[in-house]
Design a protein around this motif. Structure first.
Motif, short mmCIF file in Angstrom:
data_model
loop_
_atom_site.label_atom_id
_atom_site.label_comp_id
_atom_site.label_asym_id
_atom_site.label_seq_id
_atom_site.Cartn_x
_atom_site.Cartn_y
_atom_site.Cartn_z
N GLU A 507 0.82 -1.22 0.00
CA GLU A 507 0.00 0.00 0.00
C GLU A 507 0.86 1.28 0.00
OE1 GLU A 507 -3.86 0.56 -0.59
OE2 GLU A 507 -3.87 -0.75 1.16
N PRO A 508 1.83 1.41 0.94
CA PRO A 508 2.67 2.62 0.90
C PRO A 508 3.48 2.73 -0.39
CG PRO A 508 3.26 1.19 2.77
CD PRO A 508 2.14 0.54 2.07
N LEU A 509 3.90 1.59 -0.92
CA LEU A 509 4.67 1.62 -2.17
C LEU A 509 3.82 2.17 -3.31
CD1 LEU A 509 6.68 -1.72 -2.39
CD2 LEU A 509 7.57 0.59 -2.16
N ALA A 510 2.57 1.72 -3.35
CA ALA A 510 1.67 2.15 -4.42
C ALA A 510 1.44 3.66 -4.33
CB ALA A 510 0.34 1.41 -4.35
N ARG A 511 1.39 4.17 -3.10
CA ARG A 511 1.21 5.62 -2.94
C ARG A 511 2.46 6.36 -3.39
NH1 ARG A 511 -1.73 4.41 1.70
NH2 ARG A 511 0.08 4.58 3.04
N LYS A 512 3.60 5.77 -3.07
CA LYS A 512 4.88 6.41 -3.38
C LYS A 512 5.17 6.38 -4.88
CE LYS A 512 9.53 6.33 -1.38
NZ LYS A 512 10.40 5.53 -0.49
N PHE A 513 4.81 5.26 -5.52
CA PHE A 513 5.06 5.12 -6.96
C PHE A 513 3.74 4.89 -7.69
CE2 PHE A 513 8.62 3.26 -4.57
CZ PHE A 513 9.66 4.05 -5.00
N PRO A 514 2.93 5.94 -7.81
CA PRO A 514 1.57 5.74 -8.34
C PRO A 514 1.56 5.27 -9.81
CG PRO A 514 2.02 8.07 -8.04
CD PRO A 514 3.18 7.34 -7.45
#
Lengths: 798, 180
Positions: A507-514
């Protein structure tokens, strides 16, 4: 028996005989054996009369008696061992190979025994080395490898490569190779004995690089470069030997993974140790190790023991000790031996060129940079594989320390087990299902793998690709633990927990690398898996939310990056899941709008699938599978809708959809356990609908068709909960159909049969609500078991 | 192996389950020993072949506290197992070799008969048993069971010379049957 006219004296002067009359031939044999060979013809003339057959037999036995096979001197076990290639030097030292006469055995390495031999023709005399495969290792695999070596070597003509001259087979059918006899010292011995200058060592190394580069240009990787395989002749020419495990590169310059590489672990690259694909970069790595040995005379890795796992660990986790070397040379070695193949020199030639730069006092390309840091990271990324290797080896050794270096057999076993571990955790779920009976093993491996993953995740840092790898492993682990549609261990809470860990990472990765489509796809998958697991629990709202989340993530990602077929399929899966969960909740609450909502999702799914180009291979199979699944879901929805409203048109629609589903299943390979299960499931479901339509004969036929498949699956692996549930469902539905047909006894029989199976499923997986509900229905149809089950009687006759 | 002695005592009392257990234990033990032996041998053998075989049988025969009848039965079973095991291994090897031969092993120089063909031997031994059962038994005990003449004589309750005679005959019979 012998004919008349045979004059045999009354049998047996042996009073001890308790086994009855002696055979005439035996009597004659013993009497003749007491005579000399010259006396035999006369004796046999008299004793056999006209019985030519008897005479011939006795004569042949006497001949055999005179020349007993030496095997009779020893026990059968010894005879077998001799035959099986024990003491090959005694076997072959006295022999000839075609035109070549063996002089002596000069060693055994890799997988062959090597003899020095000589060719003696009228024309000339030539000394050669002959490598022969000992019978004991005569497996199809090693024979294949041997043949390969022959082809490869025949094409390689280079001053620093020992040449293949000839090849053939012994009179026992064992293949052998005839090669240049190289008179020289192994590289490490040569360095010790002659103590060449640094400049000479580097020149020697560059010549080895030339030979390797030449082989690479001919699409050959050596895969076993080490001092023992490089002989230095008296004039200082290095010669590469032993292409025993080299592999022809295919057109893409990428060979297939070595399934059982017989490498020397200390010189092997991490990708080799981990059984990954081998390229020319593998040889570049070994050249780097070789350069270090050449310059420092140190063994590559000082390990505590020689257990395979120690060496494996060292190769993957540690850097080489280049202390004492000029910094540039240390950097060159470091660059050649980077754990990631793509970060090494791209060729042996480049490595050699950098050495040349050093020699010419020009700046080298290699930099120390983050080598050690990266090495640790690589080890971490592959730690799961390592952990499994460790587990497998420890389990197999059962307390006994096996030495990979000393035992080729251990090496092979090790590779097999490593392959199995990879297969269990990293390969597709279809693959898992085709390993019936493996549940206890998987349970053990999975438990350990989970602990290891947790440790990994704790110090994963912020490397997105590593994090994604770990998340992926968590999802797979979760599925193995308790994902309803594959063979699983039935531990739903643990499965959900594992999948939640994946979500928390992604989840945080997806936010960081949309904009990273792969991360979005991974995250959507996590949600979808969660939805499916929850749908089998009593958590409909959460399940629907998760499924919608999965669809939303993919729809969003569609806007930021063009969608490919892989993500289209993932979108279809998410839509299907959303539809299936809607449908399930509608059934649960008996609310018709839910069915409509479900069917809407399914129609979207079908539209998504129709927009995906048919494609080839796995992709196409995935698409066909999804088509089969969505129609099956449409069918289930219609049927359940029909059960709520009582409108038979829903059943007709259900049957139609099932037909489409079955047609799709049947396009897939029927030898796949998974596909057979799905076909049987589809057929069962059709039986159920036919029962609802009052077509009892057709229904019964369907049940009979599907039953053996489920029974086979349950028999193959008693711990396979899904198979057990499938079988229970079939029995239960059959009971339901019989009940509708008014045949109470049969209804009770089949319902009864399903009960213990459901109970067993629920015992292992108490939250399995589908089983719980169906168990209640079965119990409702249950009657006292006083009436014997009329198994032969079929409702089909009504 | 430890409990085999106990099992053998039960065997004597005619306990069929005990017999089955002994056999399965024994087969495992035997198989393991044979495999270890063959492996050591193949590895280039620092171990003396005869010493090892002796060791294999010594372990199996070190059961002293049972009477001769039971011990004889027991050793006969061992010999039979050994036979089955080796014939089976030879069969597997033959399959493998046939596979290997297909791999373009063109220059085949005609097979020598240095070695006994175990599969042919097995078939021939089955024939011999119908014709000269005592001879077949000696071959099984001596060749497959690794027993010496004296032990065979004791087990079969015959004289040493009878064992010698039967052995010589069986050997000649089998060899001529195989090569013929």
């Amino acid at each position: 028996m012998e004919g008349p006219g045979c004059k045999v004296q009354s049998p047996d002067d042996d009073s001890e005989s308790s086994l009855g009359r002696q055979h005439p031939a035996q009597e004659l044999f013993h009497r003749a054996a007491a005579l000399t060979a010259e006396q035999w013809p006369g004796f046999l003339d008299r004793a056999c009369g006209g019985n030519a057959a008897l005479r011939l037999r006795v004569e042949r036995m006497l001949a055999a008696d005179g020349k007993p096979n030496p095997d009779w001197q020893v026990s059968a076990l010894e005879a077998f061992a001799r035959r099986d290639g024990g003491e090959p030097e005694m076997d072959y030292a006295v022999r000839s190979f075609g035109r070549y006469r063996v002089l002596k055995r000069i060693g055994s390495g890799g997988m062959g025994v090597v003899y020095k031999a000589v060719r003696e023709d009228d024309q000339y005399r030539q000394t050669v080395a002959i490598k022969i495969l000992p019978c004991g290792l005569d497996t199809p695999d090693s024979v294949q490898r041997f043949r390969h070596e022959r082809q490869v070597l025949a094409n390689l003509v280079h001053p620093s490569i020992a040449r293949l001259l000839d090849g053939g087979a012994t009179d026992d059918g064992l293949p052998y190779l005839v090669m240049d006899f190289v008179e020289g010292l192994p590289l490490d011995t040569f360095v010790k004995q002659t103590a060449p200058s640094m400049a000479d060592r580097l020149r020697l190394f560059q010549r080895v690089c030339d030979a390797v580069q030449f082989a690479h240009r001919n699409l050959v990787v050596h895969c076993d470069i080490k001092p023992a395989n490089i002989l230095v002749e008296s004039d200082g020419t290095p010669k590469l030997l032993d292409f025993g495990i080299s592999q022809l590169l295919d057109e893409g310059h990428l060979s297939r993974t070595a399934t059982a590489p017989l490498m020397t672990p200390e010189y092997a690259s991490p990708e080799q140790v981990l059984g990954k694909p081998l390229t020319t970069a593998t040889d570049v790595y070994s050249l780097g190790v070789l350069l270090n040995v050449l310059l420092t005379a140190r063994r590559p890795y000082q390990t505590d023991g020689e257990r395979p796992v120690d060496v494996t660990r060292a190769v993957c986790e540690r850097g080489l000790d280049t202390s004492g070397l000029p910094e540039d040379l240390g950097n060159i070695i470091a660059m050649a031996t980077r754990k990631e193949p793509e970060r090494r020199y791209s060729s042996a030639e480049q490595l050699s060129a950098d050495v040349a730069r050093y020699v010419a006092h020009r700046p080298v390309l290699a930099r120390r940079d983050t080598f050690l840091y990266r090495a640790r990271k690589y080890a971490r990324r592959n730690a799961l594989a390592l952990a499994l290797v460790f587990l497998a080896v420890t389990a197999a050794g059962s307390g006994v320390t096996v030495s990979l270096l000393q035992s080729r057999r251990a090496a092979r076993r090790f590779d097999e087990i490593r392959g199995l571990s990879h297969y269990l955790i990293f390969d597709t779920y279809d693959g898992m299902a085709s390993l019936p009976g493996s549940t206890p093993l998987r349970k053990a491996v999975v438990g350990q793998a989970r602990q290891y993953l947790d440790r990994l995740a704790r110090d994963a840092g912020d490397d997105p690709s590593l994090a994604a790898d770990i998340a992926d492993s968590y999802v797979r682990l979760g599925m193995i633990l308790g994902y309803p549609y594959i063979q699983n261990l039935g531990d739903t809470p643990a499965a959900l927990a594992s999948i939640e860990k994946a979500r928390a990472i992604l989840e945080p990765l997806a936010r960081k690398f949309p904009r990273r489509a792969t991360i979005a796809a991974s995250l959507a998958t996590v949600y979808r898996r969660r939805a499916i697991i929850l749908s089998r629990e009593d958590r409909a709202d959460e399940s629907i939310a998760a499924a919608r989340q999965a669809v939303a993530i993919l729809e969003r990602s569609k806007q930021s990056a063009p969608i490919d077929s892989q993500r289209s399929l993932e979108l279809a899966r998410a839509q299907l899941t959303a539809g299936a969960v809607e449908e399930w909740r509608a059934t649960e609450q008996r609310r018709t709008p839910g069915f409509e909502a479900g069917l809407l999702w399914m129609r979207k799914c079908i539209a998504t699938l129709e927009a995906v180009p048919p494609g080839a291979g796995t992709e196409s199979a995935d698409r066909v599978t999804l088509i089969a699944m969505v129609y099956q879901n449409v069918s289930d929805t219609q049927r359940n809708w029909g059960e709520v409203t009582g409108d038979p048109r829903h059943y007709e629609a259900a049957l139609l959809a099932s037909g489409k589903s079955l047609a799709a299943w049947r396009k897939l390979p029927a030898d796949d356990v998974r596909v057979r299960r799905d076909v049987a499931d589809c057929v069962t479901s059709m039986g159920r609908v036919m029962g609802l339509l009052g077509r009892y004969a057709d229904a019964e036929q369907s049940y009979q068709e599907a039953l053996p498949e489920f029974e086979r699956l349950v028999a193959a692996d008693r711990d396979n909960l899904e198979a057990k549930q499938d079988l229970a469902n079939l029995c239960n539905y059959r009971g339901e159909t019989f009940a509708r047909a008014g045949r109470k006894a049969e209804a009770a029989h089949w319902s009864n049969r399903s009960i213990p199976m459901y109970e067993s499923v629920l015992q292992h997986d108490p939250r399995n609500r589908e089983s719980a509900e169906l168990l209640e229905k079965a119990k409702a149809r249950k009657v006292a078991p006083a009436q014997p089950a009329p198994v032969k009687h079929s409702i089909g006759r009504q | 192996m430890a409990d085999i002695t106990a099992l053998l005592q039960q065997w004597r009392t005619g306990d069929q389950a005990a017999v089955d257990r002994v056999c399965s234990e024994l087969y495992k033990e035997l198989h393991g020993m044979a495999a270890r032996y063959l492996y050591a041998e193949r590895g280039g053998g620092t171990l003396q072949a005869t010493a090892l075989v002796h060791d294999v049988y010594l372990r199996l025969r070190s059961i002293r506290d049972i009477d001769w009848e039971a011990r004889g039965q027991f050793l006969a079973v061992v010999a039979r197992m050994m036979r089955n095991m080796l014939v089976d291994a030879a069969r597997k090897r033959a399959v493998r070799e046939r596979g290997a031969v297909e791999l373009e092993l063109a220059a085949k120089l005609g097979r020598t008969d240095d070695f006994l063909d175990f599969m042919a031997l097995d078939v021939a031994l089955d024939k011999l048993v119908t014709e000269s059962p005592r001879s077949a038994r000696v071959v099984e005990l001596r060749f497959f069971g690794g027993l010496d003449v004296k032990e065979c004589a004791e087990i079969m309750q015959v004289s040493l010379s009878t064992v010698e005679r039967e052995w010589r005959y069986g050997r000649a019979w089998l060899q001529s049957a195989i090569t013929g």
